[in-house]
Write an enzyme that holds these catalytic residues in place. Sequence first.
Site, mmCIF file in Angstrom:
data_model
loop_
_atom_site.group_PDB
_atom_site.id
_atom_site.type_symbol
_atom_site.label_atom_id
_atom_site.label_comp_id
_atom_site.label_asym_id
_atom_site.label_seq_id
_atom_site.Cartn_x
_atom_site.Cartn_y
_atom_site.Cartn_z
ATOM 1 C CE1 TYR A 69 -4.374 -0.797 -0.499
ATOM 2 C CE2 TYR A 69 -3.518 -2.827 0.463
ATOM 3 C CZ TYR A 69 -4.497 -2.151 -0.248
ATOM 4 O OH TYR A 69 -5.585 -2.826 -0.737
ATOM 5 C CD GLN A 102 -15.329 -1.476 -9.908
ATOM 6 O OE1 GLN A 102 -15.175 -2.663 -9.648
ATOM 7 N NE2 GLN A 102 -15.454 -1.034 -11.133
ATOM 8 C CG ASN A 103 -10.438 3.613 -9.945
ATOM 9 O OD1 ASN A 103 -10.503 2.390 -10.046
ATOM 10 N ND2 ASN A 103 -10.471 4.413 -10.984
ATOM 11 C CG ASP A 105 -7.399 6.799 -8.397
ATOM 12 O OD1 ASP A 105 -8.405 7.517 -8.218
ATOM 13 O OD2 ASP A 105 -7.211 6.152 -9.441
ATOM 14 C CG HIS A 120 -13.695 -1.235 -4.135
ATOM 15 N ND1 HIS A 120 -13.266 -1.798 -5.315
ATOM 16 C CD2 HIS A 120 -14.906 -1.792 -3.892
ATOM 17 C CE1 HIS A 120 -14.180 -2.653 -5.756
ATOM 18 N NE2 HIS A 120 -15.191 -2.659 -4.918
ATOM 19 C CB CYS A 147 -4.577 2.847 17.172
ATOM 20 S SG CYS A 147 -5.733 4.049 17.818
ATOM 21 C CB CYS A 150 -7.149 1.651 21.383
ATOM 22 S SG CYS A 150 -7.124 0.939 19.729
ATOM 23 C CB THR A 188 -14.627 -1.483 -14.426
ATOM 24 O OG1 THR A 188 -14.779 -2.676 -13.637
ATOM 25 C CG2 THR A 188 -15.961 -1.108 -15.043
ATOM 26 C CG ASN A 213 -12.606 -1.980 -21.068
ATOM 27 O OD1 ASN A 213 -11.493 -2.352 -21.432
ATOM 28 N ND2 ASN A 213 -13.060 -2.187 -19.841
HETATM 29 P P1 OAD Z 1 -9.288 -4.295 -13.744
HETATM 30 O O1 OAD Z 1 -7.804 -4.258 -13.727
HETATM 31 O O2 OAD Z 1 -9.951 -5.590 -13.457
HETATM 32 O O3 OAD Z 1 -9.808 -3.822 -15.176
HETATM 33 C C1 OAD Z 1 -9.304 -2.686 -15.809
HETATM 34 C C2 OAD Z 1 -10.052 -2.501 -17.118
HETATM 35 O O4 OAD Z 1 -9.654 -1.271 -17.701
HETATM 36 C C3 OAD Z 1 -9.774 -3.589 -18.162
HETATM 37 O O5 OAD Z 1 -11.012 -4.069 -18.651
HETATM 38 C C4 OAD Z 1 -8.973 -2.864 -19.252
HETATM 39 O O6 OAD Z 1 -9.267 -3.358 -20.551
HETATM 40 C C5 OAD Z 1 -9.453 -1.440 -19.087
HETATM 41 N N1 OAD Z 1 -8.484 -0.380 -19.483
HETATM 42 C C6 OAD Z 1 -7.151 -0.330 -19.266
HETATM 43 N N2 OAD Z 1 -6.638 0.833 -19.689
HETATM 44 C C7 OAD Z 1 -7.662 1.552 -20.197
HETATM 45 C C8 OAD Z 1 -7.782 2.857 -20.793
HETATM 46 N N3 OAD Z 1 -6.727 3.669 -20.945
HETATM 47 N N4 OAD Z 1 -9.011 3.268 -21.190
HETATM 48 C C9 OAD Z 1 -10.103 2.465 -21.046
HETATM 49 N N5 OAD Z 1 -10.053 1.234 -20.497
HETATM 50 C C10 OAD Z 1 -8.853 0.786 -20.066
HETATM 51 O O7 OAD Z 1 -9.796 -3.134 -12.760
HETATM 52 P P2 OAD Z 1 -11.221 -2.962 -12.053
HETATM 53 O O8 OAD Z 1 -12.302 -3.466 -12.922
HETATM 54 O O9 OAD Z 1 -11.280 -1.569 -11.578
HETATM 55 O O10 OAD Z 1 -10.403 -4.265 -5.834
HETATM 56 O O11 OAD Z 1 -11.076 -3.922 -10.816
HETATM 57 C C11 OAD Z 1 -12.106 -3.973 -9.850
HETATM 58 C C12 OAD Z 1 -11.548 -4.259 -8.478
HETATM 59 O O12 OAD Z 1 -10.745 -5.433 -8.517
HETATM 60 C C13 OAD Z 1 -10.588 -3.182 -7.965
HETATM 61 O O13 OAD Z 1 -11.259 -2.149 -7.303
HETATM 62 C C14 OAD Z 1 -9.690 -3.936 -7.043
HETATM 63 C C15 OAD Z 1 -9.456 -5.146 -7.912
HETATM 64 O O14 OAD Z 1 -9.009 -6.269 -7.298
HETATM 65 C C16 OAD Z 1 -9.721 -4.634 -4.722
HETATM 66 O O15 OAD Z 1 -8.525 -4.554 -4.627
HETATM 67 C C17 OAD Z 1 -10.589 -5.127 -3.617
HETATM 68 ZN ZN ZN Z 2 -7.530 2.487 18.046
#
Ligand code: OAD
Ligand code: ZN
Length: 252
Positions: A69, A102-103, A105, A120, A147, A150, A188, A213
């Site tokens: 992280y 879901q980001n 950032d 998330h 912490c 605590c 996504t 995408n």
């Molecule tokens: P993924 O890494 O699963 O998917 C990213 C998507 O973005 C893919 O489908 C790519 O094709 C697309 N992509 C990449 N670059 C791009 C661009 N410049 N323009 C458009 N599309 C693009 O990421 P998420 O779907 O966000 O959770 O993943 C969901 C969750 O799974 C995250 O929040 C994270 C991960 O594990 C946790 O860590 C709990």
């Molecule tokens: Zn605490």
Amino acid sequence: MEEPDPLRSVLKILKDCKHVTFLTGAGISKESGIPTFRDKDGYWSKYDPMKLASPQGFLENPALVWEWYRHRLKIISSARPNQAHEAIKEMEKYFNITVITQNIDNLHIEAGSTCVLELHGNIFRSRCTQCDSKFDTSLLKEKIPRCPKCGGIIRPDVVWFGEMLNEDLLKRCYEVLTITDAIFVIGTSNQVYPAAGFPLLVKQHGGKIIEINLNNTPLSPIADVFLQGKATLWMKAILEKLKEWKNSMSLS
Ligand code: OAD
Ligand code: ZN
């Protein structure tokens, strides 16, 4: 027969919209320099998500999870919103916009979007696993931060695999989704629930799905419009068309 122009299809949908929702994933921040998860060069091609992004992984090796992280925080801290984040913010001039991301950032908030629902969590925030006190992640310097109130172990305030999402937040998402006229699903892979189910809910309530995408996803077959390519390019093009249309309306 001539292929329909996808931009025209998007405009046609937007002309009837009041509530527009954006569901975004790691791909929207890729062009800001932040890695995705499931692409060839994504995190999950190198690392085991159960070790780095699950409560069990954290219990077993909190120092390793913290190392990862911190590494991500460094990348994210130097990243800036790109033209896709900015276009979403600008579209607030024309629609009631909600961003569900879901980001972790913070880039939609940095771009100035007013209503951002962070499904998330947010990497800049951490919390005590015992008393739930909140902390600014960038100020935590210990390998395994404790912490001051605590003595409990502090963890990033993000949602990991196997964890429940915040109930109030989910409720707000569902409220918005049921009144959404069109949902843009950007960067996504549509594999992680509940987010992956959101576009279907919009469709069931009569709204349209516009997907942006680089590649097809499980959602693509049911999307009303699929725009293949980079998020920045498509969002810039959509915003331009939208401005042209609004300008011509104010002239007529
Ligand atoms: P993924 O890494 O699963 O998917 C990213 C998507 O973005 C893919 O489908 C790519 O094709 C697309 N992509 C990449 N670059 C791009 C661009 N410049 N323009 C458009 N599309 C693009 O990421 P998420 O779907 O966000 O959770 O993943 C969901 C969750 O799974 C995250 O929040 C994270 C991960 O594990 C946790 O860590 C709990
Ligand atoms: Zn605490």
